[in-house]
Design a protein around this motif. Structure first.
Motif, PDB file in Angstrom:
ATOM      1  N   VAL A  54     -24.490 -22.860  74.056  1.00 36.31           N
ATOM      2  CA  VAL A  54     -25.031 -24.209  74.233  1.00 36.31           C
ATOM      3  C   VAL A  54     -26.376 -24.301  73.509  1.00 36.31           C
ATOM      4  O   VAL A  54     -27.221 -23.412  73.653  1.00 36.31           O
ATOM      5  CB  VAL A  54     -25.248 -24.578  75.719  1.00 36.31           C
ATOM      6  N   VAL A  55     -26.560 -25.359  72.732  1.00 38.56           N
ATOM      7  CA  VAL A  55     -27.843 -25.626  72.073  1.00 38.56           C
ATOM      8  C   VAL A  55     -28.384 -26.940  72.626  1.00 38.56           C
ATOM      9  O   VAL A  55     -27.700 -27.970  72.558  1.00 38.56           O
ATOM     10  CB  VAL A  55     -27.679 -25.731  70.537  1.00 38.56           C
ATOM     11  N   ILE A  56     -29.583 -26.903  73.195  1.00 36.02           N
ATOM     12  CA  ILE A  56     -30.201 -28.121  73.757  1.00 36.02           C
ATOM     13  C   ILE A  56     -31.388 -28.494  72.869  1.00 36.02           C
ATOM     14  O   ILE A  56     -32.373 -27.748  72.779  1.00 36.02           O
ATOM     15  CB  ILE A  56     -30.673 -27.889  75.203  1.00 36.02           C
ATOM     16  N   ILE A  57     -31.277 -29.617  72.192  1.00 37.80           N
ATOM     17  CA  ILE A  57     -32.300 -30.038  71.231  1.00 37.80           C
ATOM     18  C   ILE A  57     -33.221 -31.081  71.851  1.00 37.80           C
ATOM     19  O   ILE A  57     -32.775 -32.149  72.275  1.00 37.80           O
ATOM     20  CB  ILE A  57     -31.654 -30.606  69.947  1.00 37.80           C
ATOM     21  N   ASP A  58     -34.502 -30.746  71.903  1.00 33.85           N
ATOM     22  CA  ASP A  58     -35.528 -31.662  72.419  1.00 33.85           C
ATOM     23  C   ASP A  58     -36.120 -32.405  71.228  1.00 33.85           C
ATOM     24  O   ASP A  58     -36.945 -31.880  70.489  1.00 33.85           O
ATOM     25  CB  ASP A  58     -36.609 -30.851  73.146  1.00 33.85           C
TER      26      ASP A  58
ATOM     27  N   ILE B  26     -35.458 -18.267  79.522  1.00 31.88           N
ATOM     28  CA  ILE B  26     -34.450 -18.840  78.618  1.00 31.88           C
ATOM     29  C   ILE B  26     -34.997 -18.814  77.194  1.00 31.88           C
ATOM     30  O   ILE B  26     -36.151 -19.184  76.957  1.00 31.88           O
ATOM     31  CB  ILE B  26     -34.088 -20.283  79.037  1.00 31.88           C
ATOM     32  N   ASP B  27     -34.161 -18.406  76.250  1.00 30.02           N
ATOM     33  CA  ASP B  27     -34.602 -18.268  74.858  1.00 30.02           C
ATOM     34  C   ASP B  27     -34.888 -19.629  74.223  1.00 30.02           C
ATOM     35  O   ASP B  27     -34.177 -20.616  74.461  1.00 30.02           O
ATOM     36  CB  ASP B  27     -33.538 -17.546  74.027  1.00 30.02           C
ATOM     37  N   VAL B  28     -35.950 -19.642  73.410  1.00 28.71           N
ATOM     38  CA  VAL B  28     -36.358 -20.860  72.696  1.00 28.71           C
ATOM     39  C   VAL B  28     -36.387 -20.551  71.205  1.00 28.71           C
ATOM     40  O   VAL B  28     -36.956 -19.537  70.780  1.00 28.71           O
ATOM     41  CB  VAL B  28     -37.753 -21.342  73.163  1.00 28.71           C
ATOM     42  N   PHE B  29     -35.778 -21.412  70.415  1.00 31.15           N
ATOM     43  CA  PHE B  29     -35.765 -21.234  68.953  1.00 31.15           C
ATOM     44  C   PHE B  29     -37.188 -21.348  68.405  1.00 31.15           C
ATOM     45  O   PHE B  29     -37.943 -22.229  68.814  1.00 31.15           O
ATOM     46  CB  PHE B  29     -34.864 -22.292  68.319  1.00 31.15           C
ATOM     47  N   GLU B  30     -37.532 -20.455  67.479  1.00 33.52           N
ATOM     48  CA  GLU B  30     -38.872 -20.467  66.895  1.00 33.52           C
ATOM     49  C   GLU B  30     -38.960 -21.532  65.806  1.00 33.52           C
ATOM     50  O   GLU B  30     -38.663 -21.291  64.636  1.00 33.52           O
ATOM     51  CB  GLU B  30     -39.220 -19.083  66.327  1.00 33.52           C
ATOM     52  N   SER B  31     -39.383 -22.715  66.198  1.00 40.24           N
ATOM     53  CA  SER B  31     -39.476 -23.837  65.262  1.00 40.24           C
ATOM     54  C   SER B  31     -40.739 -23.746  64.421  1.00 40.24           C
ATOM     55  O   SER B  31     -41.804 -23.360  64.912  1.00 40.24           O
ATOM     56  CB  SER B  31     -39.469 -25.165  66.024  1.00 40.24           C
ATOM     57  N   ASN B  32     -40.604 -24.117  63.178  1.00 45.10           N
ATOM     58  CA  ASN B  32     -41.752 -24.201  62.265  1.00 45.10           C
ATOM     59  C   ASN B  32     -42.185 -25.655  62.180  1.00 45.10           C
ATOM     60  O   ASN B  32     -41.438 -26.489  61.645  1.00 45.10           O
ATOM     61  CB  ASN B  32     -41.360 -23.675  60.885  1.00 45.10           C
ATOM     62  N   PRO B  33     -43.386 -25.997  62.690  1.00 39.37           N
ATOM     63  CA  PRO B  33     -43.819 -27.402  62.693  1.00 39.37           C
ATOM     64  C   PRO B  33     -43.980 -28.004  61.301  1.00 39.37           C
ATOM     65  O   PRO B  33     -44.108 -29.217  61.159  1.00 39.37           O
ATOM     66  CB  PRO B  33     -45.160 -27.357  63.427  1.00 39.37           C
TER      67      PRO B  33
ATOM     68  N   LEU C 250     -32.825 -23.245  73.731  1.00 35.35           N
ATOM     69  CA  LEU C 250     -33.655 -24.448  73.687  1.00 35.35           C
ATOM     70  C   LEU C 250     -34.245 -24.602  72.285  1.00 35.35           C
ATOM     71  O   LEU C 250     -34.705 -23.621  71.686  1.00 35.35           O
ATOM     72  CB  LEU C 250     -34.784 -24.353  74.719  1.00 35.35           C
ATOM     73  N   VAL C 251     -34.248 -25.827  71.787  1.00 38.57           N
ATOM     74  CA  VAL C 251     -34.738 -26.079  70.427  1.00 38.57           C
ATOM     75  C   VAL C 251     -35.809 -27.171  70.442  1.00 38.57           C
ATOM     76  O   VAL C 251     -35.521 -28.336  70.715  1.00 38.57           O
ATOM     77  CB  VAL C 251     -33.580 -26.515  69.496  1.00 38.57           C
TER      78      VAL C 251
END
Length: 448
Positions: free
Chosen positions: A184-188, A155-162, A132-133
């Motif tokens: 699979v990459v799911i981009i929110d 489920i793993d979530v990508f560590e996004s930098n705001p 999850l992104v």
């Protein structure tokens, strides 16, 4: 969502069946009423016009009027056109490539982030490894919300930098997916309160650079015609590949579900039917048409049953019932499994031939099932295995522990005792036969 439309269509077809033979006037009047019912359900006016014209071409012919069951023929035609209207067949995801990138787009409040979590869970059940992104750096707590969802679902979530731009976050997440074997990459992505140039430009930039296999619009079914207009705008700007309709379990009139595919030309791939993580269904136009026309949806019911009930547990339950060893603990375990299938209201609507309106006040509510589960959980193991030891003082303790009343405990024990007697009778009647399979027995206990 389609309850009102279903009731109106059933009444129209009931009147139609009352005529032994159908005339052009009978059919035209029925179609006029169908048109009104669809418009009242907030279906797009142009979609309704084309829909009625398509039915009229087939229904007014001599073949229908000379049929032995002309009313049934008309109903069959309406059902077929409803299926065509919503897409003819279900449309799966394009999961080719490694990783396969799915880009979710939509307005703020459409349920996009929650849907991302549901979709990831669904794909994991298909033996995929999703990442999850969170690419929404604007909405407060958007990243945190997806992280919490991922944590709850495992489920793993990508560590996004705001501090980074959404495009950079997307690129880095895809690189991580490749290096760590996520397929699979799911981009929110970010949303806005309304479609605007700034939003579309950002989404176009992301799409043009990461080339997702799927660009899916998450549209709120509760917004009716607005959902159709929003879908048209997103499709015009982004050329979406499909739609997920969220909140289809709401009390809106359902026009979006019947209009959106016809207006955009893009398939509805999934529908959200509740807030729970598993409340996401593959959209089957033929099954939805059957539900709308009050014909039930037995295939989805079977799929839900198979996914909710463990075969080994079902066989063990059968053995216990045959030996008259069905305890309150078993009762609770079966309740838990039944509740995994979704709300009882949804389940009842899938059973063909049931008058759901008449059953409205006889089927147990979700609250009632939760109460029963709480009562049984407040019992000791000995009490669950031998209900006969539950005397007055034990009942008061159980009531206090479960936040219920002694009357509730009495009612449950009485119903349970009745169910045990019923099972003994069934055992005598079915001796030597196989047929107890979990859910078939719990239905007898639902007389609450």
């Amino acid at each position: 969502m389609f309850e009102s439309l279903t009731e109106q269509l059933n009444l129209i077809f009931k009147n139609l069946r009352g005529h032994g033979k159908l005339s052009d006037e009978n059919i035209k009047e029925a179609l006029r009423q169908v048109k009104i019912a669809l418009l009242e359900s907030d279906v797009n006016f142009k979609v309704v016009k084309d829909f009625i014209e398509s039915i009229k071409k087939e229904a007014v012919g001599q073949e229908v009027k000379q049929s032995l069951t002309p009313a049934q023929q008309v109903i069959k035609i309406v059902h077929g056109e409803l299926v065509n209207l919503m897409g003819d067949r279900s449309s799966g995801l394009n999961l080719s490539g490694s990783p396969s990138v799915i880009m979710l787009v939509g307005l703020q409040g459409s349920g996009k982030t929650t849907t991302a979590g549901k979709l990831a869970r669904h794909l994991r059940e298909l033996n995929r490894k999703p990442l999850l992104v969170p690419a929404d750096v604007y909405r407060p707590a958007a990243i945190w919300q997806l992280q919490k969802l991922g944590n709850d679902l495992g489920i793993d979530v990508f560590e996004s930098n705001p501090e980074k731009k959404p495009l950079m976050i997307c690129r880095e997440s895809i690189a991580k997916a490749r290096s760590d074997s996520y397929n699979v990459v799911i981009i929110d992505t970010a949303g806005r309160l309304q479609t605007n140039v700034e939003l579309m430009n950002e989404l176009k930039e992301i799409k043009d650079n990461i080339h997702p296999r799927e660009t899916i619009l998450v549209a709120d079914a509760m917004t009716g015609q607005d959902a159709v207009n929003i879908a048209s705008n997103f499709n015009k700007e982004l050329d979406i590949t499909g739609i997920i309709l969220s909140k289809l379990d709401g009390d809106a009139r359902g026009g979006a579900a019947l209009s959106i595919r016809a207006v955009t030309g893009k398939p509805i791939k999934y529908v959200g039917i509740g807030e729970k993580p598993d409340a996401l269904e593959v959209f089957h136009p033929d099954r939805m048409a059957s539900r709308i026309m009050g014909m039930g949806d037995i295939l989805t019911l079977i799929e839900k049953t198979e996914s909710a009930f463990d075969e080994k547990k079902a066989l063990e339950m059968e053995r216990k019932i045959r030996k008259n060893a069905f305890t309150l603990e078993d009762f609770r375990d079966q309740l838990v499994q039944v509740r995994k299938m979704g709300s009882l209201e949804q389940i009842v609507k899938m059973i063909p031939g049931l008058d759901t309106k008449a059953l409205k006040n006889t089927q147990p509510s979700e609250k009632e099932l939760i109460k029963i589960e709480a009562i049984i959980n407040s019992m000791t193991k000995k009490e669950r295995q031998n209900h006969s030891i539950i005397n007055g003082s034990r009942r008061r303790r159980i009531a206090k522990g479960s936040g219920t009343k002694v009357e509730d405990i009495n009612r449950l024990l009485k119903q349970y005792g009745h169910a045990l007697k019923l099972m003994k009778k069934l055992n005598k009647g079915f001796k030597g036969a196989r047929g107890f399979k979990g859910m078939g027995n719990i239905s007898n206990l639902f007389n609450v």
